[in-house]
Design an enzyme around this catalytic site. Structure first.
Site, PDB file in Angstrom:
ATOM      1  N   CYS A  20      -4.464   4.769  -6.547  1.00  0.00           N
ATOM      2  CA  CYS A  20      -5.243   5.126  -5.347  1.00  0.00           C
ATOM      3  C   CYS A  20      -6.328   5.911  -5.433  1.00  0.00           C
ATOM      4  CB  CYS A  20      -4.596   4.830  -4.178  1.00  0.00           C
ATOM      5  SG  CYS A  20      -3.379   6.507  -4.015  1.00  0.00           S
ATOM      6  N   LYS A  38      12.281  -0.489   0.098  1.00  0.00           N
ATOM      7  CA  LYS A  38      11.746  -2.109  -0.563  1.00  0.00           C
ATOM      8  C   LYS A  38      10.835  -1.551  -1.636  1.00  0.00           C
ATOM      9  CE  LYS A  38       8.837  -4.962  -0.351  1.00  0.00           C
ATOM     10  NZ  LYS A  38       8.803  -5.506  -1.851  1.00  0.00           N
ATOM     11  N   GLU A  45     -12.390  -1.918  -3.424  1.00  0.00           N
ATOM     12  CA  GLU A  45     -11.330  -1.291  -4.015  1.00  0.00           C
ATOM     13  C   GLU A  45     -11.203  -2.343  -5.552  1.00  0.00           C
ATOM     14  OE1 GLU A  45      -7.469   1.315  -4.060  1.00  0.00           O
ATOM     15  OE2 GLU A  45      -7.421  -0.233  -3.015  1.00  0.00           O
TER      16      GLU A  45
END
Length: 483
Positions: A284, A175, A384
């Site tokens: 990230c 996905k 973040e």
């Protein structure tokens, strides 16, 4: 009229049973629809899982070198389509031309690497405790695995999950993220053309609730590999482990770079600038905290502001220093954090503004932001942001800098800029991060070594890439044989 792309199920491109689609816009110019994709349902995901399960036995018994040969050929085909794929990645995700080309090359290199590793798959022989006996192990595939991949590296991350899964004999349902699914389609087209049997890889686009959820819950899924936000990753891990599935989740980061007095400030600024603002901060492993010794703090801040102000920002096709955010929601999130930082009392030295001049009017552009006077307990130092925002934090000595670096819930990547060998060694030994670097930016990873984080950056189960990638997608059987 934009092209409509199908799901790839059992070797055929098909429409969703929902009859619905969604559009992906060019983040540099939202007047352009890059492509139209299937807004798939749980039924579509289940059809893909069934196709993968049906293909599993035959693929698992295909010799490793034969599986590797298909992967190698797919890499060659992707190399032939590198220019096309790079252009699509620029249009779809907003990366600069250089960043996109580098990512596509990484996918090519990953396929080449794991194609070779296919010849080395095997177990180990151990010495038995009695005569006329053999003991050895063999690796076997998990079975059928679900891969849920993010938009920020929409071809590299699918490649580094797909390649080890396939060479070890697993069948797969992918996905891709809805914001950037097209380059995954190109990757799968290359595998198909290389001779991958029908059903071995399946791709279904759509929402996480309709498509991603079955990949974590379905009883015929044996393993789940996820990359994305910590909040979603925790949900994926809990759901998958409830069904006793093997799971790996690589999630968020709040990555520090420590700058010590012995550092060359120009080098430190370059290291932080590329690490914080490259890929528009949408990585990230991006550096979002500069923890700087008080002796060089002011000099660093001034130089960092100059660096940020000098950056060329524009459409990725022009290969600037920084492109747009991938979507309006990501842009709005960054702007919100800039406002939060100012409300908390940090000093916005530069940037953090939505760019509205005519050349930016139809894109999701923001100027790179540098904050000074940041306390480590502020939101902008703890959460973040996933945008080009750098918080500069002052430290009085090495011990305080290290403590500040570790004082977050994440532990993905970290670096130090220093000419002091003792500081470098202490940092590497004591930093709470899965990736530790000396005199190097936090971003950028070698493909043949393990990658993963500590704390809330990872489920702390299995690492990705290199031999660790093979470990996740295989289980070990031990054989005792008397003769």
């Amino acid at each position: 009229m934009p092209t409509t792309y199908g799901n790839y199920i059992n070797g055929t491109w098909v429409d969703s049973e929902s009859g619905e689609t969604f559009d992906v816009l060019n983040p540099s110019d939202t007047d352009e629809v890059v492509g139209r994709y299937q807004d798939s349902t749980t039924t579509d995901a289940e059809a893909a899982i069934e196709a993968a399960v049906a293909a599993q036995d035959e693929w698992a018994t295909t010799p490793g070198p034969e599986r590797g040969a298909i992967l190698k050929q797919a890499g060659r085909l992707l190399e032939e389509r590198k220019k096309e794929t790079t252009t699509m990645l620029v249009r779809e995700e907003g990366k600069t031309q250089s960043e996109a080309a580098g990512e596509v090359q990484r996918a090519i290199d990953i396929f080449a690497y794991y194609a070779q590793k296919a010849r080395d798959l095997g177990g180990v022989v151990k010495s038995p405790s009695s005569p006329k006996k053999e003991i050895y192990t063999k690796r076997e595939p998990l079975g059928t695995v679900g891969l849920i991949t993010p938009w920020n590296y929409p071809i590299a991350i699918p490649a580094w999950k797909l390649a080890p899964a396939l060479v070890t004999g697993n069948t797969v349902v992918v996905k891709p993220a809805s914001a950037a699914p097209n380059v995954t389609r190109i990757l799968v087209e290359c595998l198909d053309e290389a001779g991958l049997p029908a059903g071995v890889v399946n791709v279904v686009t759509g929402s996480g609730s309709d498509v991603g959820k079955p990949l974590t819950e379905h009883e015929m899924i044996d393993g789940v590999s996820f990359t994305g936000s910590t909040a979603v990753g925790i949900t994926v891990a809990r759901t998958a482990t409830e069904g006793l599935k093997r799971v790996q989740c690589e999630m968020g980061g709040k990555n520090p770079t420590v700058v010590m007095p012995s550092a060359d400030i120009d080098e430190a600024v370059e290291t932080l600038g590329v690490g914080a603002f490259g890929t528009t901060g949408q990585s990230c492993t991006a550096a979002s905290r500069a923890i700087v010794h008080e002796q060089v703090y002011d000099e660093f801040v001034n130089a960092m502001v100059e660096y940020a102000n000098s950056m060329d920002i524009g459409p990725g096709r022009n290969d600037p220093d920084m492109g747009p955010h991938v979507s309006n929601s990501e842009l709005e999130s960054t702007l919100e954090y800039v406002e939060i930082g100012q409300d908390e009392g940090a000093t916005l030295e530069t940037g953090g503004q939505r760019l509205t001049d005519p050349e930016y009017a139809n894109g999701y552009y923001v100027s790179p932001a540098v904050f000074s006077d940041v306390d480590n307990d502020m939101q902008i130092a703890q959460e973040e942001i996933f945008g080009p925002v750098l918080s500069v934090i002052k430290a009085s000595n090495f011990e305080e800098a290290l403590a500040l670096a570790n004082d977050v819930e994440y532990g993905l990547a970290a670096s130090i800029v220093t000419q002091d060998l003792t500081e470098a060694d202490e940092f590497v030994d004591r930093i709470e991060a899965g990736v530790a670097k000396v005199n190097e930016k936090t971003t950028g990873l070698e493909l043949h070594v393990p990658f993963g984080g500590f704390k809330n950056s990872s489920t702390n189960t299995y690492r990705e890439q290199g031999d660790a990638g093979l470990d996740f997608f295989t289980t070990t059987k031990t054989i005792y044989r008397n003769y």
